[in-house]
Design an enzyme around this catalytic site. Structure first.
Site, PDB file in Angstrom:
ATOM      1  N   PRO A   1       0.789  -1.237   0.000  1.00 56.03           N
ATOM      2  CA  PRO A   1       0.000   0.000   0.000  1.00 56.03           C
ATOM      3  C   PRO A   1       0.819   1.283   0.000  1.00 56.03           C
ATOM      4  O   PRO A   1       0.269   2.373   0.170  1.00 56.03           O
ATOM      5  CB  PRO A   1      -0.766  -0.123   1.328  1.00 56.03           C
ATOM      6  N   CYS A   2       2.130   1.190  -0.214  1.00 61.17           N
ATOM      7  CA  CYS A   2       2.988   2.357  -0.010  1.00 61.17           C
ATOM      8  C   CYS A   2       2.669   3.522  -0.952  1.00 61.17           C
ATOM      9  O   CYS A   2       2.954   4.677  -0.621  1.00 61.17           O
ATOM     10  CB  CYS A   2       4.462   1.975  -0.100  1.00 61.17           C
ATOM     11  N   HIS A   3       2.092   3.259  -2.129  1.00 61.93           N
ATOM     12  CA  HIS A   3       1.796   4.339  -3.072  1.00 61.93           C
ATOM     13  C   HIS A   3       0.305   4.682  -3.138  1.00 61.93           C
ATOM     14  O   HIS A   3      -0.101   5.534  -3.914  1.00 61.93           O
ATOM     15  CB  HIS A   3       2.286   3.966  -4.468  1.00 61.93           C
TER      16      HIS A   3
END
Length: 210
Positions: A163-165
């Site tokens: 989910p980092c972006h």
């Protein structure tokens, strides 16, 4: 960046679930066995092997193998009992979870997949079954895109789309922090329509009409 609080996440999921029920889709709410205030959405789908495998992988079957299959079909009358056994073992079950990421403050897609025998797919097998449209990107960024990790609610190994972006992507879709229940539902739908198809989870067009 566009992040969600946990309360906003739950509100968006509940609104999403109302539309799911209207469409006859199979999403449902689940809670942690230890803490029923921790919730996530769940959906289970069953795919034929060839549907769960990317087009790129299917193309690797050689002409010789195809000709051999045809020859076998022509010379060996099918045994009904064998067909039944073959069909029952020719499926992969996917269980998808929409879970809140505390560290990133966004929804995250977790999933598990297993053969009819009950054997969980390996990470390598999952990588090989990525939708062809996204497979090249995953291939180049395997460890930063899709890996196996501990499910934050269940505490068991699950596959995760990182989910980092997500917050940046949602900002680029013109979502801001002034959320209403309706906009939170649209947030979940828009996010899922980007992440779900990577691992075979298509979002019905009906969600965008409700």
């Amino acid at each position: 960046m566009t992040c969600l609080s946990y309360v906003e996440f739950v509100t968006g999921c509940r609104e999403f679930l109302k539309t799911s029920e209207m469409l006859g889709d199979s999403w449902n709410f689940n809670s942690s066995d230890q803490d029923d205030s921790i919730s996530y959405l769940k959906k289970t789908l069953c795919f034929k092997m060839d549907e769960a495998t990317s087009s790129e992988r299917r193309k690797k079957q050689t002409v010789e193998e195809e000709e051999e299959d045809i020859s076998n079909m022509e010379h060996e009358p099918p045994d009904p009992s064998c067909i039944s056994l073959s069909n029952s073992n020719n499926f992969i079950t996917y269980e998808y979870h929409i879970v809140y990421s505390i560290s990133h403050s966004v929804p995250t897609l977790y999933f598990n997949a297993w053969h009819a025998s009950g054997k969980i797919l390996t990470l390598q097998e999952v990588w090989q079954r990525i939708n062809e449209q996204f497979s090249k990107h995953i291939e180049k960024n395997k460890w930063n895109s899709l890996t196996q990790t501990e499910h934050p609610v269940l505490g068991r190994p699950f596959f995760q789309l990182h989910p980092c972006h997500t917050a940046t992507l949602m900002r680029d879709l013109s979502f801001d922090s002034n959320f209403t229940p309706e906009s939170l539902k649209k947030y979940i739908i828009s996010w899922l329509s980007m992440y779900g198809p990577v691992v075979g989870l298509e979002v019905s067009i009906g969600y965008f009409d409700k």
